[in-house]
Design an enzyme around this catalytic site. Structure first.
Site, mmCIF file in Angstrom:
data_model
loop_
_atom_site.group_PDB
_atom_site.id
_atom_site.type_symbol
_atom_site.label_atom_id
_atom_site.label_comp_id
_atom_site.label_asym_id
_atom_site.label_seq_id
_atom_site.Cartn_x
_atom_site.Cartn_y
_atom_site.Cartn_z
ATOM 1 N N GLY A 157 0.814 -0.830 0.306
ATOM 2 C CA GLY A 157 -0.044 -0.022 -0.125
ATOM 3 C C GLY A 157 0.497 1.265 0.368
ATOM 4 N NE ARG A 158 -2.855 4.894 1.953
ATOM 5 C CZ ARG A 158 -4.202 4.988 2.150
ATOM 6 N NH1 ARG A 158 -4.364 6.010 1.768
ATOM 7 N NH2 ARG A 158 -4.512 4.198 3.095
ATOM 8 C CB ILE A 159 3.028 2.605 4.874
ATOM 9 C CG1 ILE A 159 2.353 3.653 5.096
ATOM 10 C CG2 ILE A 159 4.628 2.279 5.290
ATOM 11 C CD1 ILE A 159 2.177 2.918 6.504
ATOM 12 N NE ARG A 180 -5.605 -8.401 -0.178
ATOM 13 C CZ ARG A 180 -6.955 -7.196 0.803
ATOM 14 N NH1 ARG A 180 -7.424 -8.327 1.239
ATOM 15 N NH2 ARG A 180 -6.655 -5.950 1.320
ATOM 16 C CB THR A 181 -4.294 -5.830 -6.458
ATOM 17 O OG1 THR A 181 -3.517 -4.747 -5.397
ATOM 18 C CG2 THR A 181 -5.548 -6.288 -5.768
ATOM 19 C CB ILE A 239 6.735 -0.697 10.705
ATOM 20 C CG1 ILE A 239 6.744 -1.470 9.054
ATOM 21 C CG2 ILE A 239 8.139 -0.654 10.913
ATOM 22 C CD1 ILE A 239 6.826 0.069 8.364
ATOM 23 N NE ARG A 241 -2.271 -2.146 14.310
ATOM 24 C CZ ARG A 241 -1.299 -1.396 14.122
ATOM 25 N NH1 ARG A 241 0.139 -1.036 13.660
ATOM 26 N NH2 ARG A 241 -2.883 -0.017 13.770
ATOM 27 C CD GLU A 270 1.628 -3.184 19.659
ATOM 28 O OE1 GLU A 270 2.448 -3.786 19.373
ATOM 29 O OE2 GLU A 270 0.914 -1.591 19.662
ATOM 30 C CG HIS A 288 2.750 0.744 17.935
ATOM 31 N ND1 HIS A 288 1.412 -0.386 17.696
ATOM 32 C CD2 HIS A 288 2.370 1.255 17.063
ATOM 33 C CE1 HIS A 288 0.887 -0.162 16.431
ATOM 34 N NE2 HIS A 288 1.270 1.093 15.469
ATOM 35 C CB ILE A 289 7.788 5.026 18.006
ATOM 36 C CG1 ILE A 289 9.054 3.706 17.745
ATOM 37 C CG2 ILE A 289 7.604 4.905 19.754
ATOM 38 C CD1 ILE A 289 10.423 4.509 18.634
HETATM 39 C C1 GLV Z 1 -0.353 2.673 13.837
HETATM 40 O O1 GLV Z 1 0.665 1.239 14.181
HETATM 41 C C2 GLV Z 1 -1.377 3.045 12.888
HETATM 42 O O2 GLV Z 1 -2.238 2.609 12.614
HETATM 43 O O3 GLV Z 1 -1.455 4.605 12.647
#
Ligand code: GLV
Length: 328
Positions: A157-159, A180-181, A239, A241, A270, A288-289
């Site tokens: 995706g975007r990230i 998936r796509t 990064i 989940r 967490e 989770h930062i």
């Molecule tokens: C962080 O984990 C978010 O989903 O923005």
């Protein structure tokens, strides 16, 4: 008398955003960061018309049942696995998230984890602080090259795309991805990224990064079987989940010497951490930062606030997840 809608914000947030919300709403906040017992959380949510939630605030069937007046939950996160989205839609509760504003910041952090893991930065720092550095050695804390190596991105995706750009343009890496796509050919060619089957990605990558959404379908998608398919000495970076990885299998794969290292910003359950993770050296663990710069967190907070304001003023939202709720 026209009463203002009530907004509940269970976790502390930027004072300027709270103030902005206070000019539109009656705000129940927790700036003192008091520990809120679950029943108090539900009781406060039940008095509210809307909530500004974070990824740790659960909106599930039981809460929705107890909170008949709730109309919108604006999540200050792009991920929304804390929401029972189908249940929210059935209950007519709008869900919103904060995409786009955190993309580059999160990709920066993913790359930082990749570099820290491949070049053993955290382990090296501990080595130095522990005063173990006595002399130069040809193989002292030798890591793995990042430039010119192969990065496998799961979830594009975007990230994922922002990570791919850093890798191919900045570090001359070969980028393969599984999603998936498949991306349109023009996007693939701009990113210099190639779609491959998951098994091929695991077998070919020097570093594997997880950037896909978590759901019941993707739960433990990286387990003992997938870890065994990874290249010996490879690194895994998460990064997305924590629930995407079977953490015990991950520890086993490192302890057996099969994996070179891993870096995790997210953990199953967490902020509780699997104690086995804490005993390992060749790992980087962060709380989770990935999106945590003040600039980006402020943008996320303001976007969540904008969704609340827009909804109560015009029955619209900027980034709705279940826009069908807004249909007349
Ligand atoms: C962080 O984990 C978010 O989903 O923005």
């Amino acid at each position: 008398m026209n009463t203002k809608p009530k907004i509940y914000i269970p976790r502390p947030n930027f004072p300027q955003v709270i103030e902005r919300l206070q000019s539109h709403f009656e705000v129940i906040h927790n700036q003192a960061d008091e520990v809120v017992l679950h029943e108090h959380y539900v009781a406060k949510a039940a008095q509210s018309d809307g909530m500004l939630t974070t990824g740790s605030d659960l909106i599930n069937e039981a809460l929705l049942k107890a909170c008949g007046s709730l109309k919108i939950c604006a999540n200050m996160a792009v991920g929304f696995n804390n929401f029972d989205l189908e249940g929210m839609t059935r209950a007519g509760v709008l869900a919103t998230n904060t995409p786009d504003v955190l993309t580059q910041t999160t990709a920066d952090f993913g790359f930082a984890l990749l570099m820290a893991c491949a070049r053993r930065m955290v382990e090296s720092e501990h080595f130095l602080r522990d005063q173990q550095w006595k002399q130069w050695r040809f193989d002292l804390l030798a890591g793995h090259d990042v430039h010119g190596s192969t990065l496998g991105i799961i979830g594009m995706g975007r990230i994922g795309q922002a990570v791919a750009k850093r890798a191919s343009k900045g570090f001359d890496m070969k980028v393969i991805y599984h999603n998936r796509t498949q991306l349109p050919a023009a996007t693939e060619s701009a990113l210099e990224a190639t779609w491959v089957e998951l098994a091929d990605l695991l077998a070919q990558s020097d570093h594997v990064m997880l950037v896909l959404p978590y759901s019941a379908q993707s739960h433990h998608m990286i387990g003992a079987r997938e870890l065994a398919m990874m290249k010996p000495g490879a690194h895994l970076i998460n990064i997305a989940r924590g629930g995407l990885i079977d953490e015990d299998a991950l520890v086993d794969a490192l302890q057996s010497g099969h994996l070179g290292g891993f870096a995790l910003d997210v953990f199953e359950g967490e902020p509780k951490i699997n104690p086995r993770l804490l005993t390992l050296k060749r790992v980087v663990l962060t709380p989770h930062i990935a999106s945590s710069t003040i600039q980006t967190r402020l943008k996320m907070s303001n976007l969540a606030a904008d969704n609340l304001i827009e909804f109560f003023a015009h029955r619209k939202a900027i980034t709705p997840l279940n826009p069908q709720v807004l249909e007349p």
